[in-house]
Design a protein around this motif. Structure first.
Motif, PDB file in Angstrom:
ATOM      1  N   GLN A  39      28.919 -64.698  -9.590  1.00  0.00           N
ATOM      2  CA  GLN A  39      29.500 -64.762  -8.170  1.00  0.00           C
ATOM      3  C   GLN A  39      30.140 -63.351  -7.844  1.00  0.00           C
ATOM      4  N   VAL A  40      30.763 -62.581  -8.679  1.00  0.00           N
ATOM      5  CA  VAL A  40      31.450 -61.287  -8.653  1.00  0.00           C
ATOM      6  C   VAL A  40      30.584 -60.350  -8.297  1.00  0.00           C
ATOM      7  N   LEU A  41      29.399 -60.315  -8.908  1.00  0.00           N
ATOM      8  CA  LEU A  41      28.317 -59.263  -8.871  1.00  0.00           C
ATOM      9  C   LEU A  41      27.636 -59.637  -7.338  1.00  0.00           C
ATOM     10  N   LEU A  42      27.421 -60.877  -7.022  1.00  0.00           N
ATOM     11  CA  LEU A  42      26.545 -61.117  -5.895  1.00  0.00           C
ATOM     12  C   LEU A  42      27.621 -60.940  -4.545  1.00  0.00           C
ATOM     13  N   ARG A  43      28.773 -61.099  -4.792  1.00  0.00           N
ATOM     14  CA  ARG A  43      29.882 -60.568  -3.584  1.00  0.00           C
ATOM     15  C   ARG A  43      29.748 -59.309  -3.504  1.00  0.00           C
ATOM     16  N   SER A  44      29.654 -58.512  -4.458  1.00  0.00           N
ATOM     17  CA  SER A  44      29.542 -57.143  -4.442  1.00  0.00           C
ATOM     18  C   SER A  44      28.292 -56.568  -3.657  1.00  0.00           C
ATOM     19  N   GLU A  45      27.077 -57.540  -3.783  1.00  0.00           N
ATOM     20  CA  GLU A  45      26.027 -56.977  -2.935  1.00  0.00           C
ATOM     21  C   GLU A  45      26.075 -57.882  -1.323  1.00  0.00           C
ATOM     22  N   GLY A  46      26.895 -58.196  -1.153  1.00  0.00           N
ATOM     23  CA  GLY A  46      27.247 -58.665   0.444  1.00  0.00           C
ATOM     24  C   GLY A  46      26.766 -60.154   0.232  1.00  0.00           C
ATOM     25  N   ILE A  47      26.438 -60.752  -0.461  1.00  0.00           N
ATOM     26  CA  ILE A  47      25.818 -62.207  -0.747  1.00  0.00           C
ATOM     27  C   ILE A  47      26.889 -63.423  -1.268  1.00  0.00           C
ATOM     28  N   ALA A  48      27.275 -64.422  -0.506  1.00  0.00           N
ATOM     29  CA  ALA A  48      28.185 -65.224  -1.016  1.00  0.00           C
ATOM     30  C   ALA A  48      27.423 -66.628  -1.167  1.00  0.00           C
ATOM     31  N   VAL A  49      27.554 -67.287  -2.360  1.00  0.00           N
ATOM     32  CA  VAL A  49      27.121 -68.464  -2.665  1.00  0.00           C
ATOM     33  C   VAL A  49      28.151 -69.244  -3.460  1.00  0.00           C
ATOM     34  N   SER A  50      28.356 -70.422  -3.177  1.00  0.00           N
ATOM     35  CA  SER A  50      29.671 -71.394  -3.583  1.00  0.00           C
ATOM     36  C   SER A  50      29.673 -71.261  -5.187  1.00  0.00           C
ATOM     37  N   LEU A  51      30.683 -71.296  -5.892  1.00  0.00           N
ATOM     38  CA  LEU A  51      30.739 -71.321  -7.307  1.00  0.00           C
ATOM     39  C   LEU A  51      30.057 -72.673  -7.793  1.00  0.00           C
ATOM     40  N   GLY A  52      30.346 -73.894  -7.233  1.00  0.00           N
ATOM     41  CA  GLY A  52      29.697 -75.007  -7.575  1.00  0.00           C
ATOM     42  C   GLY A  52      28.149 -74.929  -7.738  1.00  0.00           C
ATOM     43  N   ARG A  53      27.582 -74.223  -6.918  1.00  0.00           N
ATOM     44  CA  ARG A  53      26.092 -74.227  -6.565  1.00  0.00           C
ATOM     45  C   ARG A  53      25.689 -73.189  -7.787  1.00  0.00           C
ATOM     46  N   LEU A  54      26.422 -72.163  -7.964  1.00  0.00           N
ATOM     47  CA  LEU A  54      26.004 -70.996  -9.050  1.00  0.00           C
ATOM     48  C   LEU A  54      26.265 -71.772 -10.258  1.00  0.00           C
ATOM     49  N   VAL A  55      26.968 -72.738 -10.578  1.00  0.00           N
ATOM     50  CA  VAL A  55      27.197 -73.306 -11.929  1.00  0.00           C
ATOM     51  C   VAL A  55      25.907 -74.039 -11.902  1.00  0.00           C
ATOM     52  N   LEU A  56      25.430 -74.755 -11.051  1.00  0.00           N
ATOM     53  CA  LEU A  56      24.249 -75.681 -11.166  1.00  0.00           C
ATOM     54  C   LEU A  56      23.074 -74.723 -11.492  1.00  0.00           C
ATOM     55  N   PHE A  57      22.934 -73.555 -10.921  1.00  0.00           N
ATOM     56  CA  PHE A  57      22.035 -72.786 -10.998  1.00  0.00           C
ATOM     57  C   PHE A  57      22.003 -72.102 -12.598  1.00  0.00           C
ATOM     58  N   TYR A  58      23.227 -71.951 -13.140  1.00  0.00           N
ATOM     59  CA  TYR A  58      23.177 -71.490 -14.321  1.00  0.00           C
ATOM     60  C   TYR A  58      22.814 -72.649 -15.481  1.00  0.00           C
ATOM     61  N   LEU A  59      23.135 -73.840 -15.262  1.00  0.00           N
ATOM     62  CA  LEU A  59      22.786 -74.922 -15.974  1.00  0.00           C
ATOM     63  C   LEU A  59      21.136 -74.931 -16.034  1.00  0.00           C
ATOM     64  N   GLU A  60      20.531 -74.841 -14.691  1.00  0.00           N
ATOM     65  CA  GLU A  60      19.400 -74.925 -14.605  1.00  0.00           C
ATOM     66  C   GLU A  60      18.492 -73.774 -15.127  1.00  0.00           C
ATOM     67  N   GLY A  61      19.273 -72.676 -15.131  1.00  0.00           N
ATOM     68  CA  GLY A  61      18.482 -71.599 -16.042  1.00  0.00           C
ATOM     69  C   GLY A  61      18.607 -71.776 -17.418  1.00  0.00           C
ATOM     70  N   THR A  62      19.657 -72.285 -18.038  1.00  0.00           N
ATOM     71  CA  THR A  62      19.803 -72.808 -19.566  1.00  0.00           C
ATOM     72  C   THR A  62      18.530 -73.778 -19.471  1.00  0.00           C
TER      73      THR A  62
END
Length: 319
Positions: free
Chosen positions: A61-84
């Protein structure tokens, strides 16, 4: 057809390696060790895994915000679990990164930023992994993995140097500088620009690398708790030195999700540290089970989500 053949070959490698390990171990002792598992400690290991995934999502999320992209933390956690979850299915431990990058692209419609964020996220984790490995090897006698760490470190540094060289970038542009490959050239140029932007954000990189170190230690703690749940008395410092090495070896692209390769590495490395074959294999399979169970929500999300109808919940921040 080639992709399916490659996948089938890697599945075969994983099955053969696991089969060889099970054939050569004391299966009665392995069953006894697993049967004596402490549920509370095992659950604590799962909590460590989920905490590491959550902090990884914070890092992303820190990296994405530095690119001007905001995604909720809960959704990013799901993305991480999906990637795993996909890491367990696809070759090597980075197959899920493609899935994560795609999820961000679908929302932000910025392919180079999505790929760059995932790449920097992964590289920061690798650097932290190597830092923990080198620190432990310097402080402990178990230097059996020094050569793998040295080789991987050298490859990482060499790759960074090659990618950053202007001559290499010019060569890529020259090779791709044909009308039929104009879109590919544009994508490569945008990708280089996105990576270069992170190079000038030292505060962001320092924050990301700090999070990566914490994440790696938590993952190693999770392995340690699995060991304790199995009744093993191996010191934590040994885990600090050997788990990073086993993780690095598991990245060799000959199996699915590192299965079999990681287990063989764990048996060899912990065997050199004095742990019996069956106990080391039980430790490795125990952690694999933790990953599978904790990643199931990610697989469920993938099955239930219709990407084409999914809402565009990300937003571009004003810089």
């Amino acid at each position: 057809m080639g992709v399916w053949r490659t996948g089938a070959a890697r599945i075969s490698v994983s099955l053969v390696l696991v089969g060889v390990l099970l054939w050569n171990t004391d299966r009665a002792k392995l069953v006894t060790t697993i049967g004596a598992l402490d549920p509370a400690l095992f659950a604590s290991a799962a909590v460590c895994y989920l905490l590491a995934q959550t902090l990884s999502a914070v890092r992303w999320q820190v990296l994405l915000r530095s690119e001007g992209i905001a995604v909720s933390l809960g959704r990013l956690v799901l993305f991480y679990l999906e990637g795993t979850f996909f890491n367990l299915l696809l070759p090597t431990l980075i197959g899920g990164d493609v899935v994560r990058a795609h999820r961000i692209y679908v929302r932000a419609q910025r392919n180079e930023a999505a790929v760059a964020s995932v790449l920097v996220d992964r590289l920061s984790g690798l650097i932290a992994l190597l830092a923990v490995a080198w620190g432990s090897l310097a402080a402990d006698r178990h230097a059996v993995g020094a050569w793998p760490v040295l080789s991987f470190s050298a490859a990482l540094v060499l790759g960074a140097v090659v990618i950053s060289r202007r001559g290499v970038k010019a060569l890529v542009r020259r090779v791709l500088g044909r009308p039929t490959l104009a879109r590919v050239e544009e994508g490569v140029t945008s990708f280089y620009q996105a990576i270069a932007r992170y190079g000038s954000r030292r505060g962001i990189l320092a924050q990301v690398c700090g999070l990566s170190l914490v994440i790696q230690v938590i993952v190693i703690l999770g392995h340690f708790l699995v060991g304790r749940a199995l009744g093993l008395s191996t010191p934590f410092v040994v885990f600090l030195g050997l788990i990073p090495l086993a993780t690095i070896v598991a990245m060799i692209p000959i199996s699915v999700g590192g299965l079999g390769v990681r287990d063989g590495a764990m048996v060899y490395l912990f065997g050199r540290a004095g742990l019996p074959f069956a106990d080391a294999l039980g430790l490795s399979l125990g952690w694999f089970f933790v990953m599978v169970v904790c990643s199931l929500p990610g697989g469920l999300v993938f099955v239930l989500r219709d990407v084409r109808k999914e809402p565009q919940d990300s937003r571009v921040l004003q810089r």
